[in-house]
Write an enzyme that holds these catalytic residues in place. Sequence first.
Site, PDB file in Angstrom:
ATOM      1  CD1 TRP A 213      -0.893   2.325   2.306  1.00 58.05           C
ATOM      2  CD2 TRP A 213      -2.776   1.801   1.237  1.00 58.05           C
ATOM      3  NE1 TRP A 213      -1.761   3.397   2.414  1.00 58.05           N
ATOM      4  CE2 TRP A 213      -2.924   3.098   1.764  1.00 58.05           C
ATOM      5  CE3 TRP A 213      -3.841   1.243   0.507  1.00 58.05           C
ATOM      6  CZ2 TRP A 213      -4.092   3.858   1.603  1.00 58.05           C
ATOM      7  CZ3 TRP A 213      -5.004   2.002   0.349  1.00 58.05           C
ATOM      8  CH2 TRP A 213      -5.114   3.286   0.885  1.00 58.05           C
ATOM      9  CG  MET A 214       1.974   5.303  -2.409  1.00 56.25           C
ATOM     10  SD  MET A 214       2.433   5.510  -4.163  1.00 56.25           S
ATOM     11  CE  MET A 214       4.145   5.063  -4.119  1.00 56.25           C
TER      12      MET A 214
ATOM     13  CG  ASP B  98      -0.489  11.352   2.639  1.00 54.36           C
ATOM     14  OD1 ASP B  98      -1.474  10.779   2.164  1.00 54.36           O
ATOM     15  OD2 ASP B  98      -0.508  11.940   3.722  1.00 54.36           O
TER      16      ASP B  98
ATOM     17  CD  GLN C  49       2.488   8.299   5.784  1.00 54.69           C
ATOM     18  OE1 GLN C  49       1.664   7.978   6.623  1.00 54.69           O
ATOM     19  NE2 GLN C  49       3.771   8.479   6.087  1.00 54.69           N
TER      20      GLN C  49
ATOM     21  CG  PHE D 197       0.681   9.303  10.534  1.00 55.22           C
ATOM     22  CD1 PHE D 197       0.817   7.927  10.509  1.00 55.22           C
ATOM     23  CD2 PHE D 197      -0.560   9.833  10.898  1.00 55.22           C
ATOM     24  CE1 PHE D 197      -0.246   7.085  10.831  1.00 55.22           C
ATOM     25  CE2 PHE D 197      -1.636   9.001  11.219  1.00 55.22           C
ATOM     26  CZ  PHE D 197      -1.482   7.635  11.187  1.00 55.22           C
TER      27      PHE D 197
ATOM     28  NE  ARG E 135      -3.629  13.774  10.102  1.00 57.72           N
ATOM     29  CZ  ARG E 135      -4.714  13.891  10.850  1.00 57.72           C
ATOM     30  NH1 ARG E 135      -4.632  13.924  12.170  1.00 57.72           N
ATOM     31  NH2 ARG E 135      -5.907  13.988  10.289  1.00 57.72           N
ATOM     32  CG  ASP E 136       0.047  15.325   7.674  1.00 56.56           C
ATOM     33  OD1 ASP E 136       0.530  14.259   8.103  1.00 56.56           O
ATOM     34  OD2 ASP E 136      -1.155  15.460   7.396  1.00 56.56           O
TER      35      ASP E 136
ATOM     36  CD1 TRP F 102      -7.639  10.205   2.626  1.00 58.06           C
ATOM     37  CD2 TRP F 102      -7.274   8.018   2.945  1.00 58.06           C
ATOM     38  NE1 TRP F 102      -6.341  10.058   3.061  1.00 58.06           N
ATOM     39  CE2 TRP F 102      -6.096   8.726   3.264  1.00 58.06           C
ATOM     40  CE3 TRP F 102      -7.281   6.629   3.058  1.00 58.06           C
ATOM     41  CZ2 TRP F 102      -4.938   8.088   3.699  1.00 58.06           C
ATOM     42  CZ3 TRP F 102      -6.121   5.993   3.488  1.00 58.06           C
ATOM     43  CH2 TRP F 102      -4.974   6.720   3.805  1.00 58.06           C
TER      44      TRP F 102
HETATM   45  C1  FRU Z   1      -3.351  12.122   4.610  1.00 56.64           C
HETATM   46  C2  FRU Z   1      -2.993  11.443   5.910  1.00 56.64           C
HETATM   47  C3  FRU Z   1      -2.048  12.310   6.713  1.00 56.64           C
HETATM   48  C4  FRU Z   1      -1.348  11.320   7.591  1.00 56.64           C
HETATM   49  C5  FRU Z   1      -1.232  10.119   6.685  1.00 56.64           C
HETATM   50  C6  FRU Z   1      -1.340   8.800   7.384  1.00 56.64           C
HETATM   51  O1  FRU Z   1      -3.705  11.279   3.582  1.00 56.64           O
HETATM   52  O2  FRU Z   1      -4.166  11.124   6.623  1.00 56.64           O
HETATM   53  O3  FRU Z   1      -2.693  13.348   7.420  1.00 56.64           O
HETATM   54  O4  FRU Z   1      -0.103  11.787   8.008  1.00 56.64           O
HETATM   55  O5  FRU Z   1      -2.259  10.236   5.723  1.00 56.64           O
HETATM   56  O6  FRU Z   1      -1.017   7.753   6.535  1.00 56.64           O
END
Ligand code: FRU
Length: 494
Positions: free
Chosen positions: A36-37, A39, A55, A98, A167-168, A306
């Site tokens: 799986w991939m 972000d 990710q 994340f 996050r992020d 998503w």
């Molecule tokens: C966005 C997200 C980010 C998080 C990551 C988790 O697609 O939800 O906010 O860091 O994916 O995989």
Amino acid sequence: MASPFLQKVRKYEETYEKNIKKEERPDFHLSPRVGWMNDPNGFSFYNGQYHLFYQYYPYDCHWGLMHWGHAVSSDLLHWTYLPAALAPDEAYDKDGCFSGSAITLPDGRHLLMYTGVAKELLADGSIQEVQRQCIATGDGINYEKYAKNPVLTEADLPEGSSRYDFRDPKIWQGKDGTYYAVIGSRPADGSGQTLLFESADGFEWRFHDILCSNRGRYGKMWECPDFFELDGKQLLFVSPQDMLPQGFEYHNGNGTVCIIGSYDEENKRFIEERNQAIDYGIDFYAPQTLLTADGRRIMIGWLQNWDSCLPSTVHAPWFGQMSLPRELSVKDGRLFQKPIRELEALRRNEVRYMDVTFTDVLQLSGISGRKIDMELNIRPVDGNQVYQKFAVRFAQDATHHTAVSFRPHESLLKIDRKFSGSRRAFIHQRRSLVRHRNGRIRLRLILDRFSAELFVNDGEQVLSVSIQTHPDAEGISFFCDGLVNMDIVKYDLG
Ligand code: FRU
């Protein structure tokens, strides 16, 4: 030394990538090494190569315990996998590494800043994921987590902000050498905000201010912010969750928003002017940008959404891919996107038809394929009698096709993958308002086996979609209700 956890994943990906044949993947869009991939992460130029992390859950084709996968490229189109870079092997990131970003330190090390997730059992018996920012440094292959992680915690948040939605980080270096990071956060009103942090060395961080507040305007929590200057404007990109639709601009669910404004550097204030969707198709999320040595701002996004991630559509053991890297610009207050110019080096076998007039259905010899770059210049034959509808179908065989259709009288362009082979009931169509002059419109369609990206009017709008149709379905046909005239230039890619 890689931790046993990281060694395990590295061994796994090396063994099981062999289960995916080259023809079962996209050719010039990055897909996960295996599994799986989501972000794009750490998109950067380091030691003479572009690095793209992602990710990553290698063990299955659905989202799971997040690692960082890793690949490098010299043209942003041909990628070489490197061993996974991060595994959730510390107490502060045991439930996931994340999203985050990367920068080069003055001593030559590559610095990754990411969100460490650790679940906590609360007094009421519920389990919540606490999110904190962490650092790892390395040489472009192996990364060592910083001994003082996490570097930003709930203690650094402005009052009322949630420790479960923080996050992020997207990091950059200012002209004065200071490092900055924008980070997604959820304030007390339950929607989103982008926070600005700063650091003198990239390791010790402090909160500066709230850069931009959602105040319930575009969805709720804002994920994956990016913030940069472009063509004299300042742009903030965010990926909101839980959006409500707004006309044809924003759709339900997870979306992407570009806020264009200006930046008062001295007081570090972002002044909003206008906003728009980044991509108007079905599958695009969490984009990240970098600045190339020749001054181009390049964006890459996750070519998925998503709400339409269902592993039952998978043919080979991978799921998720990146968008085409896109060159960004601002014109007349709008964001423009073009496929990176490096793509032109992949063009082969030009087929050109100029000034073709037709009605009803048309197929043209040499116009087919699933890895193509095709430009269409469309116009009415008689300006007083503009056609009702123009459509192009692709990834077509007797039972499948995906279509782009344009109705000039409503100024609506639709992308439709209903017949792409999907057996699920998620969204298959999306419409967008487009500009045209009395039925004159320019479309550029890029196909790479499992995706279609449509650039409208030289990049004024882009609609992206992923498709699962078997690559043998290579047909392309045109349809017109009325009379239309068009030029077609088509190349195979690869
Ligand atoms: C966005 C997200 C980010 C998080 C990551 C988790 O697609 O939800 O906010 O860091 O994916 O995989």
